[in-house]
Design a protein around this motif. Structure first.
Motif, PDB file in Angstrom:
ATOM      1  N   MET B 115       0.866  -1.176   0.000  1.00  0.00           N
ATOM      2  CA  MET B 115       0.000   0.000   0.000  1.00  0.00           C
ATOM      3  C   MET B 115       0.900   1.221   0.000  1.00  0.00           C
ATOM      4  O   MET B 115       1.619   1.476   0.959  1.00  0.00           O
ATOM      5  N   GLY B 121      -2.587   4.204  -3.151  1.00  0.00           N
ATOM      6  CA  GLY B 121      -3.126   2.951  -3.660  1.00  0.00           C
ATOM      7  C   GLY B 121      -2.050   1.880  -3.650  1.00  0.00           C
ATOM      8  O   GLY B 121      -0.896   2.161  -3.311  1.00  0.00           O
ATOM      9  N   PRO B 122      -2.425   0.644  -4.031  1.00  0.00           N
ATOM     10  CA  PRO B 122      -1.429  -0.425  -4.071  1.00  0.00           C
ATOM     11  C   PRO B 122      -0.419  -0.189  -5.186  1.00  0.00           C
ATOM     12  O   PRO B 122      -0.764   0.378  -6.223  1.00  0.00           O
ATOM     13  N   PRO B 152      -7.059   0.196  -7.427  1.00  0.00           N
ATOM     14  CA  PRO B 152      -7.593  -0.631  -6.337  1.00  0.00           C
ATOM     15  C   PRO B 152      -8.961  -1.244  -6.644  1.00  0.00           C
ATOM     16  O   PRO B 152      -9.429  -2.105  -5.900  1.00  0.00           O
ATOM     17  N   PHE B 189      -4.089  -9.405  -2.553  1.00  0.00           N
ATOM     18  CA  PHE B 189      -3.910  -8.141  -1.821  1.00  0.00           C
ATOM     19  C   PHE B 189      -5.252  -7.424  -1.658  1.00  0.00           C
ATOM     20  O   PHE B 189      -5.624  -6.992  -0.567  1.00  0.00           O
ATOM     21  N   LEU B 190      -5.999  -7.319  -2.748  1.00  0.00           N
ATOM     22  CA  LEU B 190      -7.258  -6.573  -2.725  1.00  0.00           C
ATOM     23  C   LEU B 190      -8.336  -7.315  -1.933  1.00  0.00           C
ATOM     24  O   LEU B 190      -9.051  -6.723  -1.129  1.00  0.00           O
ATOM     25  N   ASP B 193      -7.675  -7.267   1.923  1.00  0.00           N
ATOM     26  CA  ASP B 193      -7.372  -5.965   2.521  1.00  0.00           C
ATOM     27  C   ASP B 193      -5.961  -5.931   3.096  1.00  0.00           C
ATOM     28  O   ASP B 193      -5.765  -5.692   4.288  1.00  0.00           O
ATOM     29  N   ASP B 219      -4.632  -5.175   6.899  1.00  0.00           N
ATOM     30  CA  ASP B 219      -5.076  -3.909   7.481  1.00  0.00           C
ATOM     31  C   ASP B 219      -6.045  -4.196   8.629  1.00  0.00           C
ATOM     32  O   ASP B 219      -7.124  -4.743   8.416  1.00  0.00           O
ATOM     33  N   ASP B 220      -5.663  -3.833   9.837  1.00  0.00           N
ATOM     34  CA  ASP B 220      -6.513  -4.092  11.009  1.00  0.00           C
ATOM     35  C   ASP B 220      -7.889  -3.429  10.879  1.00  0.00           C
ATOM     36  O   ASP B 220      -8.873  -3.935  11.403  1.00  0.00           O
ATOM     37  N   ASN B 221      -7.932  -2.286  10.197  1.00  0.00           N
ATOM     38  CA  ASN B 221      -9.210  -1.580  10.040  1.00  0.00           C
ATOM     39  C   ASN B 221     -10.242  -2.405   9.278  1.00  0.00           C
ATOM     40  O   ASN B 221     -11.434  -2.156   9.370  1.00  0.00           O
ATOM     41  N   ALA B 222      -9.759  -3.361   8.480  1.00  0.00           N
ATOM     42  CA  ALA B 222     -10.680  -4.115   7.628  1.00  0.00           C
ATOM     43  C   ALA B 222     -11.058  -5.466   8.228  1.00  0.00           C
ATOM     44  O   ALA B 222     -11.707  -6.278   7.570  1.00  0.00           O
ATOM     45  N   PHE B 224     -13.271  -6.323  10.125  1.00  0.00           N
ATOM     46  CA  PHE B 224     -14.708  -6.586  10.189  1.00  0.00           C
ATOM     47  C   PHE B 224     -15.228  -7.347   8.968  1.00  0.00           C
ATOM     48  O   PHE B 224     -16.247  -7.997   9.029  1.00  0.00           O
ATOM     49  N   ARG B 225     -14.506  -7.280   7.845  1.00  0.00           N
ATOM     50  CA  ARG B 225     -14.974  -8.062   6.698  1.00  0.00           C
ATOM     51  C   ARG B 225     -14.144  -9.317   6.464  1.00  0.00           C
ATOM     52  O   ARG B 225     -14.251  -9.959   5.425  1.00  0.00           O
TER      53      ARG B 225
END
Lengths: 299, 385
Positions: B115, B121-122, B152, B189-190, B193, B219-222, B224-225
């Motif tokens: 990232m 972006g990647p 992305p 990667f996509l 997350d 990514d810790d923020n993601a 939830f999915r």
């Protein structure tokens, strides 16, 4: 004068009826901000905090004349909310939400950049930030309003509570603030330091700028270059994370030293070489600015 | 969150990125013979599974030609404390070992998707000079590094994949395989997350391309999915960090003596820096959050005080929306529940600060009150000695 927000700003709050949205909207209204509408999908037609609620942002723009959006939508849905605001034609989107996936922000940023290229510029501030305030005129965010004083220092920061520290100190020194902008602690942000420095440079009410950076990324290095090449106003910087170990995320997703880059030392060096005054002691930001401006005035 | 090599390779396999034949991970010596059988014909490679680069040089990766050699290698690696140039002087205990078949290496290539904050972006980073650490390569031979930004939403187009293959000077008969591989890596990667997917090295063997090592950071923020990842135990966290995570507190253990409790990540870092400037060393980073209420403050005290190195605690809270008197009552209530074994310095600032300070002065426990952060840091350093 000020940047981004003024008395003319007409706010729509996205996520208006939720707990966080309600609490902070109330505070903004008490401060005197002109919130003209709220948006919560499915609650259109109702009234909340004496303001009309719409299902979509475009209705809030067309029917209530909103030109700034303030986003309190939960992280999983926040990227979509930002895109909706941009699509509806507001000039500025301020996103408070913390914890938005970085890839979502990458997609949002790309969409905003593409629309700017085709002639419609939507400015975004945040996410994961306290918001923006022009003291005495408009508060769009979660910062405590009373510590701010109308004045001549522009403040731009990647961190929330560190911003309050800088605000408090400049208020105590009697300097006050023109506008305070929290750009947020995420790796990809709607606005970076250079975007906001450019605005402060062009704002007659701003005499000097305080910039609060932190470890990680290269936004401070870019700001240094901008200051050297394009700025005449003095900038005072504090960079948090001097004692942080590499490889660990210090709370903010963006505050991490990766592969030897984004260190405190490299940022301080770049800023000093560009003529920015770097303050080492957090408690001395206000005093340093006051002293420098006094000296300048007496010359 | 950083994934271990074998976890990364499981993801690679799911995305049809070729990896060496694997015997899986072993945690005890008794599991070795079965793992060797699963891997197939030797020679084998025995690899320590820890989250740090430079394992080979530190003795964490060994080649074994016979089962006896494999036994010796596994014995020396399993349970060892690995210190590499990336572990910052601390050792990592090896609890898991990966058993794989060795590969015939013709050439090594570096390939990753990262990232890129600047490009928003990647970006694919590749180099024909693989095997080396990319930071070193970037410093010593920046011209040898290829960069390819990725959209992305749509991933990597074929032409860009092909161009990379030619730039990496791959033999014509391997170009198609490389294109498939790099596109799969981008999708991985996509889909997951990621903030980093790295294959170093990607090797060219007589039978084609092979991902010899793998590293994935998500990514810790993601989370939830990605419920599977969210359930995973993060091996990088210490016991206290795990406890803090459960209480939804952002805590990172450090090696100093002054425990810190602060609201806000930036101010928490700033507080650590101020302690250092005053001649002390912070014992931790702790962001107690905007709503610094009794429950969170209590939990934060408990975690900070569990660290035996802590000789003083500094609480630095800027009461904005949450007023200082509320925070002071929270601190007082928390102090009734925890056994405070070290001096406590509190600096409050913000709304209702006078009321807050007055409340603290009436406390049964002795609290050193501070005017500003600099004053607080100096006092904390003093009482910690």
């Amino acid at each position: 004068m000020s940047i981004l927000l003024s008395k003319e700003s007409r706010l729509v709050v996205q996520g208006f009826t939720g707990g966080t949205g309600t609490f902070h909207s109330k505070q903004c209204i008490e401060y005197g901000s002109n919130i003209v509408a709220g948006q919560t999908p499915g609650k259109g037609g109702t009234v909340h905090l004496d303001r009309p609620v719409f299902n979509t942002v475009s209705e809030a723009v067309r029917q209530a004349g909103a030109n700034v959006s303030l986003v309190f939508v939960p992280a999983a849905f926040a990227a979509d909310a930002i895109l909706e605001a941009a699509d509806a034609g507001v000039a500025l989107v301020i996103c408070i939400t913390e914890g938005i996936p970085v890839l979502d922000m990458a997609r949002v940023k790309r969409a905003l950049d593409a629309s700017a290229r085709s002639g419609t510029r939507v400015r975004m501030v945040g996410p994961n930030c306290p918001g923006v305030i022009t003291p005495g005129e408009c508060k769009a965010g979660i910062m405590p309003g009373y510590i701010h004083k109308p004045g001549r220092i522009g403040i731009v920061s990647r961190s929330g509570t560190l911003t309050y520290e800088a605000v408090h100190q400049t208020s105590q020194q009697g300097l006050g603030q023109s506008t305070v902008v929290g750009i947020g602690g995420d790796p990809i942000a709607g606005s970076n330091f250079t975007d906001i420095l450019e605005l402060f440079e062009g704002d007659p009410a701003t005499e000097a700028v305080v910039m609060i950076g932190e470890i990680g990324g290269s936004a401070e290095e870019e700001a240094a270059r901008f200051h050297r090449e394009r700025m005449s106003k003095p900038v005072f910087a504090f960079i948090a994370g001097r004692s942080a170990p590499p490889g660990r995320r210090m709370g903010h997703a963006g505050a991490i030293i990766e592969g030897g880059s984004g260190t405190h030392a490299s940022k301080v060096k770049a800023l000093r070489e560009a003529g920015v005054t770097v303050v080492e002691n957090l408690s001395e930001i206000g005093a340093t600015v006051a002293k420098a401006l006094k000296q300048k005035a007496s010359v | 969150m950083k994934l271990l090599e074998y976890e990364s390779k499981t993801l690679f396999q799911a995305h049809r990125i070729p990896v060496p034949p694997s015997g899986g991970v072993i945690r005890t010596m008794a599991q070795l013979p079965a793992a060797l059988r699963r891997a197939g014909k030797g020679p084998w490679v025995i690899k320590a599974q820890v989250l740090a680069g430079g394992r080979g040089k530190a003795g964490g990766i060994k080649l074994a030609r016979t089962p006896a050699e494999a036994k010796e290698a596994a014995k020396s690696i399993l349970g060892m404390t690995l210190v590499t140039h990336q572990t910052h002087g601390q050792g990592l205990k090896v609890r898991e070992v990966l058993v794989e078949c060795g590969a015939k290496i013709e050439r090594e290539i570096y390939l990753s998707v990262v990232m890129d904050r600047k490009a928003c972006g990647p970006t694919i980073i590749a180099s024909a000079e693989g095997g080396m650490e990319i930071e070193r390569l970037a410093a010593e031979k920046p011209e040898a590094i290829l960069r390819q930004p990725v959209d992305p939403s749509t991933g990597l187009p074929d032409f860009a994949a092909r161009r990379l293959a030619f730039q990496l000077r791959l033999p014509p008969e391997r170009v198609a395989q490389f294109c498939h591989l790099v596109k799969s890596l981008v999708w991985l990667f996509l889909e997951h997350d990621c903030s980093l997917v790295e294959v170093n090295p990607l090797v060219l063997t007589p039978k084609g391309l092979l991902a010899l090592d793998g590293k994935v950071v998500t990514d810790d923020n993601a989370l939830f999915r990605h419920p599977d990842l969210a359930k995973r135990r993060d091996p990088e966290l210490s016991v206290l960090e795990r406890e803090a995570q459960k209480a939804d507190l952002s805590y990172i253990a450090l090696d100093g003596t002054i425990g810190c409790m602060v609201n806000g990540a930036g101010l928490a870092m700033g507080t650590m820096d101020t302690i250092a400037l005053a001649g002390g060393k912070p014992a931790n980073f702790l962001d107690v959050g905007g709503a610094a209420d009794e429950e969170r403050v209590t939990k934060a005290f408990q975690i900070i005080l569990k660290d035996p190195k802590v000789k003083a605690v500094l609480v630095n809270i800027f009461g904005g929306i949450v007023k200082c008197d509320m925070i002071a009552s929270g601190i007082l209530a928390a102090l009734k529940k925890v056994q405070l074994r070290v001096p406590l310095v509190v600096r409050l600032q913000g709304t209702n600060v006078e009321k807050g300070r007055e409340l603290l002065s009436q406390a049964k426990v002795k609290i050193v009150s501070a005017e500003d952060l600099w004053d607080a840091a100096k006092k904390a350093v003093e009482v910690s000695r």
